[in-house]
Scaffold this motif. Structure first.
Motif, mmCIF file in Angstrom:
data_model
loop_
_atom_site.group_PDB
_atom_site.id
_atom_site.type_symbol
_atom_site.label_atom_id
_atom_site.label_comp_id
_atom_site.label_asym_id
_atom_site.label_seq_id
_atom_site.Cartn_x
_atom_site.Cartn_y
_atom_site.Cartn_z
ATOM 1 N N PHE A 117 11.706 -70.035 -15.009
ATOM 2 C CA PHE A 117 13.111 -70.118 -14.585
ATOM 3 C C PHE A 117 13.246 -69.845 -13.093
ATOM 4 N N LEU A 118 12.602 -68.779 -12.606
ATOM 5 C CA LEU A 118 12.714 -68.419 -11.196
ATOM 6 C C LEU A 118 12.146 -69.496 -10.284
ATOM 7 N N ASN A 119 11.163 -70.240 -10.779
ATOM 8 C CA ASN A 119 10.550 -71.304 -9.980
ATOM 9 C C ASN A 119 11.190 -72.663 -10.208
ATOM 10 N N GLY A 120 12.318 -72.685 -10.929
ATOM 11 C CA GLY A 120 13.076 -73.922 -11.074
ATOM 12 C C GLY A 120 12.513 -74.905 -12.086
ATOM 13 N N LYS A 121 11.600 -74.440 -12.954
ATOM 14 C CA LYS A 121 11.056 -75.341 -13.978
ATOM 15 C C LYS A 121 12.022 -75.505 -15.146
ATOM 16 N N LEU A 122 12.829 -74.478 -15.396
ATOM 17 C CA LEU A 122 13.823 -74.479 -16.470
ATOM 18 C C LEU A 122 15.076 -73.798 -15.943
ATOM 19 N N ASP A 123 16.245 -74.192 -16.459
ATOM 20 C CA ASP A 123 17.410 -73.359 -16.178
ATOM 21 C C ASP A 123 17.474 -72.271 -17.251
ATOM 22 N N LEU A 124 18.448 -71.376 -17.121
ATOM 23 C CA LEU A 124 18.477 -70.210 -18.010
ATOM 24 C C LEU A 124 18.755 -70.597 -19.461
ATOM 25 N N ALA A 125 19.626 -71.583 -19.664
ATOM 26 C CA ALA A 125 19.922 -72.030 -21.028
ATOM 27 C C ALA A 125 18.681 -72.622 -21.686
ATOM 28 N N GLN A 126 17.908 -73.394 -20.917
ATOM 29 C CA GLN A 126 16.668 -73.959 -21.456
ATOM 30 C C GLN A 126 15.650 -72.861 -21.749
ATOM 31 N N ALA A 127 15.564 -71.878 -20.840
ATOM 32 C CA ALA A 127 14.608 -70.786 -21.035
ATOM 33 C C ALA A 127 14.920 -70.012 -22.314
ATOM 34 N N GLU A 128 16.202 -69.746 -22.572
ATOM 35 C CA GLU A 128 16.587 -69.013 -23.777
ATOM 36 C C GLU A 128 16.287 -69.821 -25.039
#
Length: 460
Positions: A123-134
């Motif tokens: 998420f921090l590196n822009g590979k996923l947004d927070l909704a995708q990460a969750e």
């Protein structure tokens, strides 16, 4: 989007497969020193000059000691899950071997990863947004086809895509209104208020659809609790056994056999139903243990999503059913009236009960009507077919942000209707953008991220 927080430039390691003995264990390493650390342990070749996304077989050595023969999977940043240099070590599944390998890696400067830290770095590196990460955590925890598909759709960006469209349209109008403020003395309008009003109405409609989907999403994610309630000897335990297709509960002709609740889980059409077989409810009993069982039955009934009121069709009158049905309706509890022992019922009894719209006729003992009951349960739980290709909100944090977004959109709508100044309207639109950003992670802080990712498993 990339977010930079302090203390996130080191190298981490964790076991990515479950604890315990297995054929293979996978150890994941991520960070700037990944390749230099593994080069010290893998003497057969220089890993730093190897191509990304390649496999390499050889021995891991800690000095002169051979740790294991392994397969290394190389992923050079930014083309990796975390966006950093990543190496996954497939070793033999002995806990001792895994501990020795991780000890050798940490001895060379890596540290043990915190729960969810690999996904947090993604998420921090822009590979996923927070909704995708969750949704990654939801996918790992999925235990039905519906929950798997829903989590996978959200992880691929289905939910995020919907939010991105809302956000981009709001940003465009916000920019136009901000531009108006720069030319306030010339009394010009760059943002068409009619067009903005139509957009807000459209956004509010989309937001309401997402909010409404949460009730279905909650069912998909957490399942449905169903209490089987009824008088002693109505056949509740027999029904539980019929639904499970196994002899889970003790069945006898003695009234009050079930003293405590029995809970089991069944998957019906991709939805998990948590069935609770309760003690028979009767108003007067001298048995202290049975009294406690009845009290627990009533507690389970009040806490359930759906109540199956099971009754013996031969000794239950329509008036009794009306009284019980009314009590459930007053408590706003969803229910189904289930007439048991239909195979021994007189036609007059069937006709009297048929007037109840929610009545279902079964014979738990002979398995008659059980499939119809399952279909009725599914319909009651989800009110239709589950479309897992559509965006379904399953996260309570997202639902809360959407509720606040809806309120902010209504404030924008009210501002347009009341022709408030552009600077105030711009503030209201920024508030909408804030709540959208809370979901996707454009608006966040380190404490919030730590809380969200602490619920992940270590190694993911």
């Amino acid at each position: 989007m990339s977010i930079h927080l302090s203390g996130w430039d080191d190298t981490i390691v964790a076991l990515a497969t479950p604890q315990g003995i297995g054929a293979i264990g996978v150890i994941r390493v991520s960070g700037k020193n990944t390749f230099s650390i593994l080069n010290e342990l893998f003497p057969s070749k220089d890993l730093s000059v190897q191509a990304s996304h390649t496999l390499h077989v050889g021995y891991l050595k800690d000095g002169d000691q051979v740790l294991d023969e392994v397969v290394l999977s190389l992923f050079k940043g930014p083309k990796s899950y975390t966006g950093e240099d990543v190496i996954e070590i497939s070793c033999h599944g002995s806990p001792f071997i895994q501990e020795q390998v991780m000890a050798a890696i940490t001895k060379r400067g890596a540290r043990l990863a915190k729960p969810g830290e690999f996904t947090q770095r993604a998420f921090l590196n822009g590979k996923l947004d927070l909704a995708q990460a969750e949704s990654v955590a939801d996918l790992i925890a999925s235990n039905t086809e519906a929950s798997r598909k829903t989590a996978l759709n959200n992880m691929r960006g289905g939910f995020s895509s919907d939010l991105k469209q809302l956000r981009e349209q709001l940003i465009r109008f916000s920019a136009m209104i901000e531009l108006e403020l720069d030319f306030s003395q010339e009394d010009v309008e760059f943002a068409d208020r009619k067009e903005l009003k139509a957009l807000i109405a459209e956004l509010n409609h989309s937001t309401q659809q997402l909010i409404r989907s949460f009730s279905l999403g909650n069912v998909i994610r957490n399942g449905v609790q169903v209490a089987i309630i009824g008088k002693p000897n109505a056949g509740k335990s027999t029904l539980l056994n019929a639904l499970l297709n196994e002899n889970r509960a003790i069945v006898s002709d003695i009234a009050g056999t079930t003293r405590d609740t029995i809970e089991e889980v069944i998957n019906i059409n991709g939805i998990l139903f948590r069935l609770v077989d309760t003690a028979g409810i009767r108003e007067h009993t001298s048995d202290v243990i049975e009294q406690i069982g009845v009290e627990k039955s009533l507690e389970k009934m009040n806490a359930s999503d759906i109540v199956l009121y099971l009754f013996d069709i031969n000794d239950t009158s329509a008036d009794e059913l009306k009284v019980f049905e009314k009590s459930l309706q007053e408590k706003n509890i969803q229910y189904l009236l289930v007439a048991n022992k239909i195979d021994t019922a007189e036609s007059g009894k069937v006709q009297a009960i048929s007037h109840f719209p929610s009545a279902i006729f079964i014979s738990a003992k002979s398995n008659t009507g059980i499939e119809i009951l399952k279909q009725a349960l599914t319909q009651k739980a989800i009110s239709g077919e589950v479309n897992t290709e559509a965006t379904i909100v399953t996260n309570a944090r997202h639902h809360d942000a959407l509720l606040k977004l809806s309120q902010s959109l209504e404030e924008v709508q009210s501002g347009i209707d009341n022709q408030i100044p552009g600077d105030l309207l711009a503030l209201d639109i920024r508030q909408c953008l804030h709540y959208l950003g809370l979901i996707t992670g454009e608006i966040t802080n380190e404490d919030q991220l730590d809380f969200i990712f602490s619920k992940f498993c270590i190694g993911k």
